[in-house]
Design a protein around this motif. Structure first.
Motif, PDB file in Angstrom:
ATOM      1  N   THR A 132       0.859  -1.183   0.000  1.00 49.09           N
ATOM      2  CA  THR A 132       0.000   0.000   0.000  1.00 49.09           C
ATOM      3  C   THR A 132       0.896   1.233   0.000  1.00 49.09           C
ATOM      4  OG1 THR A 132      -1.918   1.039   1.055  1.00 49.09           O
ATOM      5  CG2 THR A 132      -0.184   0.237   2.507  1.00 49.09           C
ATOM      6  N   PHE A 133       0.360   2.364  -0.460  1.00 53.00           N
ATOM      7  CA  PHE A 133       1.146   3.585  -0.612  1.00 53.00           C
ATOM      8  C   PHE A 133       0.578   4.690   0.267  1.00 53.00           C
ATOM      9  CE2 PHE A 133       1.863   1.228  -4.493  1.00 53.00           C
ATOM     10  CZ  PHE A 133       3.221   1.417  -4.751  1.00 53.00           C
ATOM     11  N   ASP A 134       1.470   5.446   0.884  1.00 54.75           N
ATOM     12  CA  ASP A 134       1.087   6.626   1.630  1.00 54.75           C
ATOM     13  C   ASP A 134       0.631   7.691   0.624  1.00 54.75           C
ATOM     14  OD1 ASP A 134       1.017   9.071   3.018  1.00 54.75           O
ATOM     15  OD2 ASP A 134       2.586   8.438   4.409  1.00 54.75           O
ATOM     16  N   PRO A 135      -0.630   8.126   0.665  1.00 57.30           N
ATOM     17  CA  PRO A 135      -1.088   9.098  -0.336  1.00 57.30           C
ATOM     18  C   PRO A 135      -0.435  10.469  -0.219  1.00 57.30           C
ATOM     19  CG  PRO A 135      -2.756   8.772   1.349  1.00 57.30           C
ATOM     20  CD  PRO A 135      -1.680   7.753   1.611  1.00 57.30           C
ATOM     21  N   GLN A 136       0.191  10.760   0.927  1.00 53.79           N
ATOM     22  CA  GLN A 136       0.863  12.052   1.104  1.00 53.79           C
ATOM     23  C   GLN A 136       2.272  12.050   0.546  1.00 53.79           C
ATOM     24  OE1 GLN A 136      -0.955  14.596   2.315  1.00 53.79           O
ATOM     25  NE2 GLN A 136      -2.654  13.135   2.471  1.00 53.79           N
ATOM     26  N   THR A 137       2.975  10.915   0.668  1.00 48.52           N
ATOM     27  CA  THR A 137       4.378  10.852   0.286  1.00 48.52           C
ATOM     28  C   THR A 137       4.662   9.883  -0.858  1.00 48.52           C
ATOM     29  OG1 THR A 137       4.880   9.077   1.853  1.00 48.52           O
ATOM     30  CG2 THR A 137       4.980  11.348   2.689  1.00 48.52           C
ATOM     31  N   ASP A 138       3.692   9.054  -1.216  1.00 50.12           N
ATOM     32  CA  ASP A 138       3.844   7.974  -2.210  1.00 50.12           C
ATOM     33  C   ASP A 138       4.786   6.867  -1.725  1.00 50.12           C
ATOM     34  OD1 ASP A 138       2.116   9.317  -3.843  1.00 50.12           O
ATOM     35  OD2 ASP A 138       3.640  10.065  -5.225  1.00 50.12           O
ATOM     36  N   GLU A 139       5.179   6.881  -0.468  1.00 53.19           N
ATOM     37  CA  GLU A 139       6.062   5.833   0.049  1.00 53.19           C
ATOM     38  C   GLU A 139       5.299   4.520   0.161  1.00 53.19           C
ATOM     39  OE1 GLU A 139       9.115   4.878   3.760  1.00 53.19           O
ATOM     40  OE2 GLU A 139       7.733   6.566   3.889  1.00 53.19           O
ATOM     41  N   PRO A 140       5.898   3.401  -0.317  1.00 53.34           N
ATOM     42  CA  PRO A 140       5.217   2.107  -0.215  1.00 53.34           C
ATOM     43  C   PRO A 140       5.462   1.442   1.136  1.00 53.34           C
ATOM     44  CG  PRO A 140       7.252   1.839  -1.422  1.00 53.34           C
ATOM     45  CD  PRO A 140       7.147   3.309  -1.084  1.00 53.34           C
ATOM     46  N   TYR A 141       4.481   0.658   1.569  1.00 53.12           N
ATOM     47  CA  TYR A 141       4.597  -0.169   2.765  1.00 53.12           C
ATOM     48  C   TYR A 141       4.196  -1.595   2.389  1.00 53.12           C
ATOM     49  CZ  TYR A 141       5.070   4.037   5.614  1.00 53.12           C
ATOM     50  OH  TYR A 141       5.516   5.222   6.155  1.00 53.12           O
ATOM     51  N   LEU A 142       4.925  -2.544   2.908  1.00 50.71           N
ATOM     52  CA  LEU A 142       4.652  -3.954   2.663  1.00 50.71           C
ATOM     53  C   LEU A 142       4.049  -4.573   3.913  1.00 50.71           C
ATOM     54  CD1 LEU A 142       4.953  -6.664   1.078  1.00 50.71           C
ATOM     55  CD2 LEU A 142       7.277  -6.806   2.047  1.00 50.71           C
ATOM     56  N   PHE A 143       2.848  -5.113   3.785  1.00 50.34           N
ATOM     57  CA  PHE A 143       2.214  -5.846   4.871  1.00 50.34           C
ATOM     58  C   PHE A 143       2.156  -7.321   4.486  1.00 50.34           C
ATOM     59  CE2 PHE A 143       0.917  -1.550   5.674  1.00 50.34           C
ATOM     60  CZ  PHE A 143       0.844  -1.465   7.051  1.00 50.34           C
ATOM     61  N   TYR A 144       2.334  -8.187   5.468  1.00 51.33           N
ATOM     62  CA  TYR A 144       2.298  -9.626   5.205  1.00 51.33           C
ATOM     63  C   TYR A 144       1.980 -10.360   6.497  1.00 51.33           C
ATOM     64  CZ  TYR A 144       7.081  -9.547   7.125  1.00 51.33           C
ATOM     65  OH  TYR A 144       8.187  -9.367   7.937  1.00 51.33           O
ATOM     66  N   THR A 145       1.700 -11.650   6.375  1.00 52.03           N
ATOM     67  CA  THR A 145       1.339 -12.481   7.520  1.00 52.03           C
ATOM     68  C   THR A 145       2.498 -13.393   7.866  1.00 52.03           C
ATOM     69  OG1 THR A 145      -0.979 -12.479   6.841  1.00 52.03           O
ATOM     70  CG2 THR A 145      -0.298 -14.182   8.392  1.00 52.03           C
ATOM     71  N   ALA A 146       2.869 -13.412   9.142  1.00 53.15           N
ATOM     72  CA  ALA A 146       3.860 -14.358   9.646  1.00 53.15           C
ATOM     73  C   ALA A 146       3.117 -15.457  10.398  1.00 53.15           C
ATOM     74  CB  ALA A 146       4.853 -13.662  10.574  1.00 53.15           C
ATOM     75  N   ALA A 147       3.376 -16.701  10.018  1.00 50.65           N
ATOM     76  CA  ALA A 147       2.661 -17.827  10.605  1.00 50.65           C
ATOM     77  C   ALA A 147       3.574 -18.638  11.517  1.00 50.65           C
ATOM     78  CB  ALA A 147       2.110 -18.734   9.506  1.00 50.65           C
ATOM     79  N   GLU A 148       3.061 -18.950  12.673  1.00 51.54           N
ATOM     80  CA  GLU A 148       3.646 -19.926  13.583  1.00 51.54           C
ATOM     81  C   GLU A 148       2.522 -20.931  13.864  1.00 51.54           C
ATOM     82  OE1 GLU A 148       5.833 -20.175  17.969  1.00 51.54           O
ATOM     83  OE2 GLU A 148       5.105 -18.249  17.180  1.00 51.54           O
ATOM     84  N   HIS A 149       2.572 -22.072  13.212  1.00 53.22           N
ATOM     85  CA  HIS A 149       1.413 -22.947  13.145  1.00 53.22           C
ATOM     86  C   HIS A 149       0.881 -23.365  14.506  1.00 53.22           C
ATOM     87  CE1 HIS A 149       2.815 -24.168   8.836  1.00 53.22           C
ATOM     88  NE2 HIS A 149       2.273 -22.964   8.878  1.00 53.22           N
ATOM     89  N   THR A 150       1.720 -23.436  15.509  1.00 52.25           N
ATOM     90  CA  THR A 150       1.251 -23.840  16.835  1.00 52.25           C
ATOM     91  C   THR A 150       0.647 -22.684  17.622  1.00 52.25           C
ATOM     92  OG1 THR A 150       3.449 -23.490  17.790  1.00 52.25           O
ATOM     93  CG2 THR A 150       2.924 -25.713  16.984  1.00 52.25           C
ATOM     94  N   ARG A 151       0.881 -21.436  17.160  1.00 51.33           N
ATOM     95  CA  ARG A 151       0.409 -20.279  17.928  1.00 51.33           C
ATOM     96  C   ARG A 151      -0.419 -19.296  17.109  1.00 51.33           C
ATOM     97  NH1 ARG A 151       5.047 -17.612  21.408  1.00 51.33           N
ATOM     98  NH2 ARG A 151       3.187 -16.514  22.162  1.00 51.33           N
TER      99      ARG A 151
END
Length: 315
Positions: free
Chosen positions: A285-304
């Motif tokens: 996703t991009f900051d509409p003020q600065t155009d800087e991108p951010y990466l979001f993702y899911t970290a999985a720990e199957h037992t938790r």
């Protein structure tokens, strides 16, 4: 995301690396940026995040979480890119008791200030996971949401492929049309092939046509995002040269391609106390003020469980 399957790389051809549309060097935030805890905090369920900026400049995140013991679609708001607070359930048994029971992996699209859409997968049985692609509508982001009774895309014969289940919808606007992309799998626990498909619609997004198999790099469980310069970026989880999972990025002027792969992964599975078993469901996703991108993702720990992570360009 509760659904897991053997790791596959889509057998699709992309252009060789060229000028990057986003930076290629990224740094992780120190730990999760959002956690939705269950069972006295012993388990976590926050995955498949779709992060965007609302029409009134709020940071919002649609994610897969828990509602009454069923995977559902929930909403969080951010006071900053790394500070999030749960708002509540949008699609779940506490809101739509007569709808398809299990709902996840939603993608948000705003048609107008009074017409909001969620595209998501739904299924009736966690054992068989025969998921279809559905749509819900609401007059506001916070609802009330109404799920359309018939799926937008069904499993079964799709552009000459026999699709067992569907995942990973994305909907973006291009040249006055909507383009929707998603993944079709030929099995659940016995997966041997995964294909990406696309369809187009007018801006109303109610009737879809031109359904076809398309080389859109969103496997596994990635998303397409419109860039501030008018192009598009797609992110996907694939295997790195070292055999670990990594998040890779691709650039295009048209969401239907051709797509250009950026050199190397943006991130590889850290193998630390947070990124234990998987890093999946990436989105930009991009900051509409600065155009800087951010990466979001899911970290999985199957037992938790699953928790939301974030990274930003190192420079």
């Amino acid at each position: 995301m509760i659904f897991r399957a053997p790791f596959l790389i889509l057998a699709l051809a992309f252009s060789s690396p060229a000028l990057a549309c986003i930076p290629t060097e990224w740094v992780r935030h120190d730990g999760p940026v959002f956690r939705d805890r269950l069972f006295l905090g012993l388990y976590e369920a926050a995955s498949d995040g779709h992060v965007f900026v609302t029409q009134d400049n709020q940071l919002a995140m649609i994610y897969s979480g828990d509602d009454s013991g069923q995977i559902s679609i929930k909403l969080a708001f951010g006071s900053d890119w790394d500070e999030w607070e749960e708002w509540g359930v949008l699609l779940g048994p506490s809101k739509q008791s007569d709808a398809v029971p299990f709902k996840e992996t939603a993608f948000y699209h705003r048609v107008s200030s009074t017409d909001h859409r969620l595209y998501f997968i739904g299924y009736s049985d966690e054992t068989t996971y025969q998921s279809r692609l559905y749509m819900a509508q609401a007059p506001a982001l916070t609802g009330p949401w109404k799920i359309m009774p018939e799926p937008v895309m069904d499993r079964g014969q799709t552009a000459g492929r026999e699709v067992y289940l569907i995942t990973s919808p994305s909907v973006v606007e291009h040249q006055g049309r909507l383009i929707m992309a998603w993944l079709g799998w030929n099995g659940f626990e016995d997966v041997t092939a995964v294909w990406s498909f696309s369809a187009t619609s007018d801006l109303n997004g109610l009737a879809w046509e031109n359904l076809r198999e398309t080389a859109i790099p969103i496997g596994m469980e990635g998303q397409i995002t419109a860039r501030p310069d008018g192009g598009f970026v797609a992110v996907a989880t694939q295997e790195t040269d070292t055999g670990r999972e990594g998040i890779f990025a691709f650039c295009a002027d048209n969401p239907l391609g051709p797509w250009t792969a950026l050199p190397g992964p943006l991130l590889s599975l850290a193998g630390d106390k947070w990124e234990v078993d998987e890093i999946i469901a990436p989105s930009i996703t991009f900051d509409p003020q600065t155009d800087e991108p951010y990466l979001f993702y899911t970290a999985a720990e199957h037992t938790r469980g699953w928790r939301m992570m974030m990274a930003k360009p190192s420079n």
